[in-house]
Design a protein around this motif. Structure first.
Motif, PDB file in Angstrom:
ATOM      1  N   ARG A 166      51.093  28.583  53.800  1.00  0.00           N
ATOM      2  CA  ARG A 166      52.336  27.810  53.873  1.00  0.00           C
ATOM      3  C   ARG A 166      53.479  28.572  54.533  1.00  0.00           C
ATOM      4  O   ARG A 166      54.463  27.963  54.949  1.00  0.00           O
ATOM      5  N   ALA A 210      48.832  22.727  44.343  1.00  0.00           N
ATOM      6  CA  ALA A 210      47.871  23.834  44.392  1.00  0.00           C
ATOM      7  C   ALA A 210      46.813  23.733  43.295  1.00  0.00           C
ATOM      8  O   ALA A 210      45.643  24.054  43.537  1.00  0.00           O
ATOM      9  N   ASP A 247      46.972  22.822  54.003  1.00  0.00           N
ATOM     10  CA  ASP A 247      46.346  23.469  52.852  1.00  0.00           C
ATOM     11  C   ASP A 247      44.824  23.374  52.865  1.00  0.00           C
ATOM     12  O   ASP A 247      44.244  22.414  53.378  1.00  0.00           O
ATOM     13  N   ASN A 274      43.128  25.363  60.274  1.00  0.00           N
ATOM     14  CA  ASN A 274      44.265  26.040  59.643  1.00  0.00           C
ATOM     15  C   ASN A 274      44.905  26.899  60.734  1.00  0.00           C
ATOM     16  O   ASN A 274      44.670  28.088  60.813  1.00  0.00           O
ATOM     17  N   ALA A 291      47.000  30.072  49.525  1.00  0.00           N
ATOM     18  CA  ALA A 291      47.765  28.855  49.835  1.00  0.00           C
ATOM     19  C   ALA A 291      49.210  29.210  50.193  1.00  0.00           C
ATOM     20  O   ALA A 291      49.770  28.661  51.159  1.00  0.00           O
ATOM     21  N   ARG A 325      49.941  19.001  52.808  1.00  0.00           N
ATOM     22  CA  ARG A 325      50.324  19.847  51.676  1.00  0.00           C
ATOM     23  C   ARG A 325      50.024  19.112  50.380  1.00  0.00           C
ATOM     24  O   ARG A 325      50.251  17.897  50.295  1.00  0.00           O
TER      25      ARG A 325
END
Length: 184
Positions: free
Chosen positions: A150, A111, A10, A82, A146, A108
């Motif tokens: 994921r 959020a 993340d 990422n 996000a 993770r």
């Protein structure tokens, strides 16, 4: 055994900081996409979001190139970004060709917490200009990004790490798993 430790996950989860911590712990070189991107931005520059994306993609290619160069020496390495699935596939292919064992740490977090951390980082910290062209200051945009991140498939051995707060960076259970992989 030669080790490649990948750190992904993340936005604002502390990936770069964790890569530096682990670099010191294992006495292994670590390279972060954002640092490479900053160097590229300083020398090449950019004028818009599309050019900034080119810098990002080039930074990832540089990480792959760095790994190819270091792999010849047999040294272990930490790479942080990422990563997208296609980039992970490329890194795993290089690793297989050089008999590297690969572990990916996937960070993770909640959020809402990461969104607040991101806003603070963008507004209160002295961030490099290459990081300021992707303002996700609207919460819905941050959440959507996000969720998209994921959905990326993470191939190979991985450890999913709860990164809502930074306690994972000193968590004995987390570090023990990484120590085991790194042969400490």
């Amino acid at each position: 055994m030669k080790k490649l430790l990948l750190i992904t996950g993340d936005i604002a989860a502390g990936k770069s900081t964790f890569s530096r911590i682990l670099s010191g712990r294992y006495h292994v070189a670590a390279f972060q996409k954002d640092t490479v991107k900053e160097v590229l931005g300083n020398f090449i520059g950019f004028h818009n979001r599309e050019e900034n994306k080119i810098l990002s993609n080039t930074a990832i290619e540089m990480l792959c190139h760095i790994f190819e160069g270091i792999a010849v020496s047999g040294e272990s390495l930490i790479l942080e970004a990422n990563f997208h699935e296609k980039e992970l596939v490329k890194l795993h292919k290089i690793a297989a060709g050089q008999q590297y064992d690969v572990l990916t740490l996937v960070l993770r977090g909640d959020a809402d917490v990461l969104y607040c951390r991101y806003l603070h980082r963008m507004k209160e910290e002295n961030r490099h200009p290459v990081h300021l062209s992707t303002i996700l200051d609207v919460k819905e945009d941050f959440i959507r990004t996000a969720e998209w991140i994921r959905k990326e498939k993470v191939i190979g051995k991985k450890i999913i790490i709860e990164a809502t707060d930074f306690s994972y960076q000193e968590n004995p259970a987390v570090l023990e798993q990484i120590d085991l992989f790194m042969g400490l």
